[in-house]
Design an enzyme around this catalytic site. Structure first.
Site, PDB file in Angstrom:
ATOM      1  CG  ASP A 405     -31.799 -30.471  80.771  1.00  0.00           C
ATOM      2  OD1 ASP A 405     -30.757 -30.415  81.442  1.00  0.00           O
ATOM      3  OD2 ASP A 405     -32.015 -29.738  79.772  1.00  0.00           O
ATOM      4  CD  GLU A 408     -28.636 -28.441  86.578  1.00  0.00           C
ATOM      5  OE1 GLU A 408     -29.585 -27.779  86.131  1.00  0.00           O
ATOM      6  OE2 GLU A 408     -28.235 -29.487  86.054  1.00  0.00           O
ATOM      7  CG  ASP A 483     -25.801 -27.731  78.143  1.00  0.00           C
ATOM      8  OD1 ASP A 483     -26.235 -28.862  77.834  1.00  0.00           O
ATOM      9  OD2 ASP A 483     -26.532 -26.796  78.509  1.00  0.00           O
TER      10      ASP A 483
HETATM   11  C1  GLC Z   1     -30.058 -27.929  78.384  1.00  0.00           C
HETATM   12  C2  GLC Z   1     -29.573 -29.368  78.333  1.00  0.00           C
HETATM   13  C3  GLC Z   1     -29.487 -29.833  76.908  1.00  0.00           C
HETATM   14  C4  GLC Z   1     -30.850 -29.667  76.238  1.00  0.00           C
HETATM   15  C5  GLC Z   1     -31.323 -28.232  76.346  1.00  0.00           C
HETATM   16  C6  GLC Z   1     -32.737 -28.043  75.809  1.00  0.00           C
HETATM   17  O1  GLC Z   1     -29.125 -27.069  77.839  1.00  0.00           O
HETATM   18  O2  GLC Z   1     -28.356 -29.539  79.012  1.00  0.00           O
HETATM   19  O3  GLC Z   1     -29.049 -31.156  76.852  1.00  0.00           O
HETATM   20  O4  GLC Z   1     -30.767 -30.044  74.910  1.00  0.00           O
HETATM   21  O5  GLC Z   1     -31.301 -27.822  77.697  1.00  0.00           O
HETATM   22  O6  GLC Z   1     -33.639 -28.846  76.474  1.00  0.00           O
END
Ligand code: GLC
Length: 801
Positions: A405, A408, A483
């Site tokens: 995650d 980017e 998200d």
């Molecule tokens: C980001 C991710 C989400 C995750 C969060 C905490 O917002 O997109 O899926 O739960 O981080 O790690």
């Protein structure tokens, strides 16, 4: 020319006349009087690379996106020259290059123009006008449509839109918001039902304008790098996608459990809570294969550590979860906490693995753990080191999948939400700034993760999921759409994003079911799970800020709907796995938007809601509250309503009933849909029998395939798979089902149960391989037209007499 002068005043430069031409096997170079070189490479008869250099000079050729295993080779290549142009002819297309200005016109073999330069290649290089920008513009005939480009949350047909590719952490994004997490600079154009594709392989910030700025022009440009694009001729849209996918790479088969249902939340902790959730799934008999640990499992959000207070013995917990059929997936982010006591940080510091700013210091940014440094995943040594870090999690603790995650890469509390442009990257020895490496960073992280998980999971298969991706990421990882929000509009977006990702070569994608931000109503969750089970990746996830999002939090009715649809997904696993095999083998998109399914039908060109799951199941989500059904377009041909078994003629919009427990589903006539028994998780049960639902069709043969193997591991690569091809031939008083099997894998089951649906006659005789058999011997159920036959049959006759 006037146009050129005006544009030239705005800083644009244009190629001049061609002064020389040379050919080296498959590569042709056209040089102009002002030092532009157009290099055309024939990869296949229908796949051509166009590369432009200014100042007589190409930079070193390097791409992260192009797969080394793609097919290459062509049967014909001819170059002709006249006073005004060069013509390159392959077996599929001809490419004319004008001597006056190197404008390119591509035609099919009958002379139809498929794609033609408007201003063609032009560029800016003066600092006053923003430095190095490479541009391409193409004529856009009226009626041309555009598709593709990854995760754009807007109408499937991009005509009239202008979009940007710059991987961005876009929490709670909205409809039409751009850019998002992924950067897939590939689009499909279609004019008069002839499709082609363009992949602009440039990792800088890129833009695509589909007749937004100028009505009859489509253009694309990048803030740096080369004008370097691949052209794919169709004319069939699916062939465009398979050719693109062949070039940028296909995935391996995932372990079958990864196609099961996954449950996630930010975050499940401590261990007791994780167990409560997994137990509840088993208690309520909602199948589930994977449980996720979000950032709180770590010690102070330090990657590759565990919070021992919440998870005192991760290995024991993961083992216990595994005994109950749950695979544990853990999150790993790129930000490494600056902490002298932390071994991952120490190792990276000792070896100089973190990204640096242009003038020397480390790139420092705030993410979940606080101040962090970030590994330069574009450095092969860093990827190797990163891969090695997975030993403990995978090999020792037994985690089965890794979730990447924030790649980017996301940085908190800074303008732009990412690294500054000056950050330096290795780019596998092609040193560059973040302007070039930004869009590829997430993919290189996922690649390093994939290599590590694969190494330590072996002989089992790895499972990786990523948020950011560039073209080619499909070789390493699945993805989710980031998200989203618990609103009806986001259900519409999720449907489009999954379809768009499929046609952009990244089929293994899904959305956070129910929405990540905010909280869905039970009704919205029910409608979302009905759609989500038809997405290649199927996971409920939520931020947890506004309440829980396990199916049971919405009450009994929603539990029943959830169970019904997750059970259906598990029954359809052999169908879904076969879809995946076709994707892995041939790059065939798992979800087919209607335009991709039937581009000849103009009605499909602007449709977004309906799609084909695999080849034979039509799905159309309910996207509004309080619906009792909806109008939808059923593609041409004849279909069976899956629920009522009503036989319907397509080619028009029609009303379909759909109470809360129904999502409109139609099966193509002649299809043979394979099903497994319901299991609570993959591998729970021995598959005693394969069920085949055969939907009667009069006339032409319909072929259906079923791919199976050991469901994990790599034996299939050595031929240990089972690929059954069934063909259905329907006559007025007879049905013939033929079977052909390839591969040496022996399936566990010995028999197949066949249900004939929509049969227009009463069965009087059954023959297996030309021998008449008694009704008892096949357990014939005359009321429901169900019979059980040995799995090895080659020809089945079902006769009215
Ligand atoms: C980001 C991710 C989400 C995750 C969060 C905490 O917002 O997109 O899926 O739960 O981080 O790690």
């Amino acid at each position: 020319m006037i146009i050129n002068t005006e544009l030239e005043q705005k800083g644009n430069l244009f190629p001049g006349k061609i002064v020389s031409f040379s050919q080296h096997v498959d590569t042709l170079n056209f040089t102009t009087e002002n030092g532009v070189i157009l290099q055309v490479t024939i990869l296949r008869g229908s796949v051509i690379r166009f590369r432009y250099a200014t100042d007589n000079n190409f930079e070193k050729d390097f791409s992260y996106a192009i797969s080394e295993t793609g097919a290459r080779g062509y049967s014909m290549l001819k170059v002709d020259e006249t006073d005004t142009e060069y013509t390159i002819t392959t077996s599929k297309i001809s490419i004319c290059i004008a001597k006056a200005n190197i404008h390119v016109t591509i035609r099919d073999t009958t002379g139809n123009i498929i794609c033609q330069d408007d201003w063609g290649f032009h560029w800016e290089q003066s600092y006053e006008y923003g430095g190095n920008i490479v541009k391409m513009s193409k004529s856009a005939p009226q009626g041309e449509c555009y598709y593709g480009l990854g995760d754009k949350p807007m109408h499937l047909n991009l005509k009239g839109k202008r979009v940007e590719n710059w991987a961005t952490d876009q929490y709670a994004f909205g409809k039409d918001q751009d850019p998002l997490y992924k950067s897939v600079p590939f689009y499909i154009g279609m004019y008069e039902e002839r499709a082609y594709g363009i992949f602009f392989d440039n990792t800088f910030k890129t833009f695509f304008d589909f007749c937004h700025e100028r009505r009859n022009v489509t253009s694309f440009w990048a803030q740096g790098g080369e004008m370097n694009y691949y052209f794919f001729y169709g004319p069939n849209m699916q062939d465009v996608v398979t050719r693109y996918t062949d070039l940028t790479g296909k995935p391996e088969l995932p372990p079958l459990w990864a196609l099961g249902y996954h449950q996630c939340k930010w975050s499940y902790y401590p261990e007791k809570k994780v167990k409560e959730v997994t137990h509840k799934f088993r208690e309520l008999r909602i199948p589930c294969d994977a449980i996720y640990l979000d950032i709180d499992y770590m010690d102070g959000f330090r990657c590759f550590t565990w919070n021992k207070e919440y998870f005192p013995d991760p290995k024991r917990m993961v083992t216990e979860l595994a005994e109950d059929g749950f695979k544990t997936v853990v999150i790993i982010d790129p930000g490494i906490k600056i902490d002298d006591e932390y071994s991952v940080y120490q190792e990276a510091m000792e070896n100089d693995y973190f990204c640096k700013r242009a003038d020397g210091p480390y790139m420092r940014g705030k993410v979940w753990p606080g101040e962090c440094f970030f590994p330069d995943f574009t450095n092969p040594k860093v990827r190797e080191w990163w891969a090695g870090l997975f030993k403990e999690i995978i090999d020792e603790i037994g985690v089965k999948g890794v979730w990447n995650d924030m790649n980017e890469p996301a940085v908190m509390e800074v303008p732009g939400k990412t690294f500054p442009d000056d950050v330096r990257h290795s780019y596998d020895g092609n040193y560059c700034s973040h302007r070039k490496a930004h869009n590829i960073y997430g993919t290189q992280m996922a690649r390093a993760t994939y290599e590590g998980v694969k190494r330590f999971a072996y002989p089992k298969r790895p499972f990786i999921i990523t948020r950011s991706a560039y073209s080619g990421a499909q070789r390493y990882t699945s993805s989710w759409t980031g998200d989203n929000v618990a609103t009806w509009e986001h259900l519409w977006i999720a449907n489009i994003q999954a379809q768009r990702m499929s046609m952009s070569g990244m089929s293994f994608t899904g959305s956070d079911i129910g929405g990540f931000a905010e909280h869905p109503t039970g009704e919205l969750y029910a409608r979302w799970i009905q759609l989500g089970v038809f997405h290649p990746f199927c996971r409920t996830h939520s931020s947890g800020d506004h309440g829980n999002q396990e199916p049971w939090t919405f009450g009994e009715e929603v539990v029943d709907v959830t169970r019904k649809y997750v059970e259906l997904r598990y029954q359809l696993l052999p169908y879904l796995y076969t879809m995946f095999w076709e994707y892995a083998e041939a790059g065939i998109p798992m979800l087919k938007s209607l335009v991709l399914y039937d581009q000849e039908d103009l009605q499909t060109h602007y449709r977004t809601d309906e799609f084909i799951f695999g080849n034979q199941i039509l799905v159309c989500p309910i996207q509004e509250p309080n619906a009792k059904g909806r109008r939808m377009y059923i593609p041409k041909g004849y279909w069976y309503n899956y629920w009522t078994r009503a036989y319907v003629k397509g080619g028009k919009e029609q009303w379909v009933d759909a109470d809360l427990d129904i999502i409109p589903l139609f099966i193509k006539e002649g299809a043979i849909i394979p099903k497994y028994p319901i299991q609570q998780y993959v591998g729970e049960k021995r598959i005693e029998e394969l069920k085949l639902e055969a939907y009667y069709k009069l006339g032409n043969k319909e072929v259906s395939k079923v791919y199976e193997d050991a469901q994990d591991g790599y034996d299939y690569v050595k031929g240990r798979y089972s690929l059954r091809s069934f063909s259905f031939t329907g006559k007025e008083n007879e049905v013939i089902i033929q079977q052909h099997k390839d591969g040496s894998y022996i399936t566990e089951y010995e028999t197949m149960q066949i249900e004939l649906i929509g049969l227009p006659f009463k069965i009087n005789e059954i023959e297996i391989d030309n021998v008449v058999v008694s009704f008892e011997s096949v357990g014939f159920d005359a009321k429901n037209n169900i019979l059980t036959v040995p799995k090895s049959f080659t020809e089945l006759h079902i006769i009215a007499k």
